[in-house]
Design an enzyme around this catalytic site. Structure first.
Site, short mmCIF file in Angstrom:
data_model
loop_
_atom_site.label_atom_id
_atom_site.label_comp_id
_atom_site.label_asym_id
_atom_site.label_seq_id
_atom_site.Cartn_x
_atom_site.Cartn_y
_atom_site.Cartn_z
N MET A 91 -8.76 3.35 2.28
CA MET A 91 -9.44 3.85 3.13
C MET A 91 -10.27 3.48 4.20
O MET A 91 -11.30 2.95 5.17
CB MET A 91 -10.51 4.83 2.70
N ASN B 224 2.59 1.27 3.10
CA ASN B 224 0.73 2.59 2.23
C ASN B 224 1.95 3.49 2.33
O ASN B 224 3.58 3.99 2.59
CB ASN B 224 0.31 2.70 3.84
N HIS C 157 1.54 7.91 2.78
CA HIS C 157 0.36 8.95 3.94
C HIS C 157 1.13 9.98 3.44
O HIS C 157 2.09 10.96 3.57
CB HIS C 157 1.31 8.38 5.23
N GLU D 120 0.13 -2.74 13.63
CA GLU D 120 -1.28 -1.79 14.26
C GLU D 120 -1.39 -0.78 14.39
O GLU D 120 -2.55 -0.56 14.82
CB GLU D 120 -0.92 -3.09 15.55
N ASP E 65 -0.42 4.59 10.89
CA ASP E 65 0.30 5.53 10.54
C ASP E 65 1.47 5.46 10.80
O ASP E 65 2.32 6.46 10.86
CB ASP E 65 -0.30 6.95 9.89
C1 GRF Z 1 -3.09 10.03 -1.64
O1 GRF Z 1 -2.55 11.76 -0.97
C2 GRF Z 1 -2.42 9.18 -0.60
O2 GRF Z 1 -1.23 9.94 0.55
C3 GRF Z 1 -3.52 9.07 0.56
O3 GRF Z 1 -4.28 8.91 0.05
C4 GRF Z 1 -4.51 9.51 -1.36
C5 GRF Z 1 -4.73 8.63 -2.40
O4 GRF Z 1 -4.68 9.88 -3.25
N1 GRF Z 1 -2.64 7.86 1.51
P1 GRF Z 1 -4.65 8.64 -4.59
O5 GRF Z 1 -6.69 7.90 -5.03
O6 GRF Z 1 -3.92 7.27 -4.75
O7 GRF Z 1 -4.90 9.24 -5.85
#
Ligand code: GRF
Length: 203
Positions: free
Chosen positions: A96, A113, A115, A148, A151
């Site tokens: 995060m 990443n 998403h 940069e 998402d």
């Molecule tokens: C997932 O939904 C992912 O797509 C997003 O954050 C969430 C993380 O879940 N980036 P976890 O920690 O992998 O269970």
């Protein structure tokens, strides 16, 4: 002569639950990511439940908290840990934090990443809620390279799921998450297979 197969070293960055991290570790340990091994899991949150799971799987774990430092200072410690372990590919999995431009530059083309939306729709926080609020009929998840933009990096792989009548954020998130757990390992395996044959940048 075919060059010897190389094993790429992965680091997974988490902040919480770590279910995508667990899916990546399981896949690597069961041979579904033939060119990859998970070398390290880093969390910025000491209480992230994913840390315990990683530890139980025998993976080195590190907690690197931000603790009032600038983003750049925090990322310097993270990238130093990655370099010290000769990490080739960084997988963000529910991490995060926005990465500093120095971090992105140091690992350009080597940060992935996942998403929970069909990007470029619904970047940012609460993607599943955004999809429901917009009345989307199809939702899904995306694995992309990190640059940069928020998402917004090049898309590597996507899976779609239907949005069903009566869906809540929880039911939709769960349907998407099941696909995330298949998509992320498959995308990593495909990136590494391409890297092995010299088709990817930097790896
Ligand atoms: C997932 O939904 C992912 O797509 C997003 O954050 C969430 C993380 O879940 N980036 P976890 O920690 O992998 O269970």
């Amino acid at each position: 002569m075919t060059p010897a197969a190389r094993t790429f070293r992965l680091a997974i960055l988490i902040s919480g639950r770590g279910s995508n991290m667990a899916a990546l570790i399981d896949a690597a340990q069961s041979g579904k990511i033939p060119q990859g091994e998970v070398a390290l899991v880093i969390s910025d949150q000491p209480s992230a439940p994913g840390l315990q799971k990683a530890y139980e799987c025998g993976i080195e774990t590190l907690v690197i908290e931000r603790r009032g430092r600038s983003r750049e200072e925090h990322d310097q410690e993270v990238t130093a840990a990655l370099r010290a372990r000769q990490v080739d590919l960084v997988c963000l999995a529910g991490y995060m934090r926005i990465l500093s431009s120095q971090f992105i530059e140091a690992y350009r083309g080597r940060i992935l990443n996942i998403h929970p939306s069909l990007l470029p729709s619904f970047p940012g926080l609460e993607a599943q809620r955004q999809a429901l609020d917009h009345g989307a009929k199809t939702a899904g998840c995306t694995v992309h390279l990190v640059d940069e933009t928020l998402d917004g990096g090049p898309i590597i792989a996507q899976r779609s799921v239907p949005v069903l009548e009566g869906d809540t954020v929880e039911t939709l998130s769960q349907r998407i998450l099941e696909q995330e757990h298949e998509l992320y390992p498959a995308a990593v395996a495909s990136v590494l297979a391409r890297a092995q044959s010299g088709q990817a940048v930097n790896l």
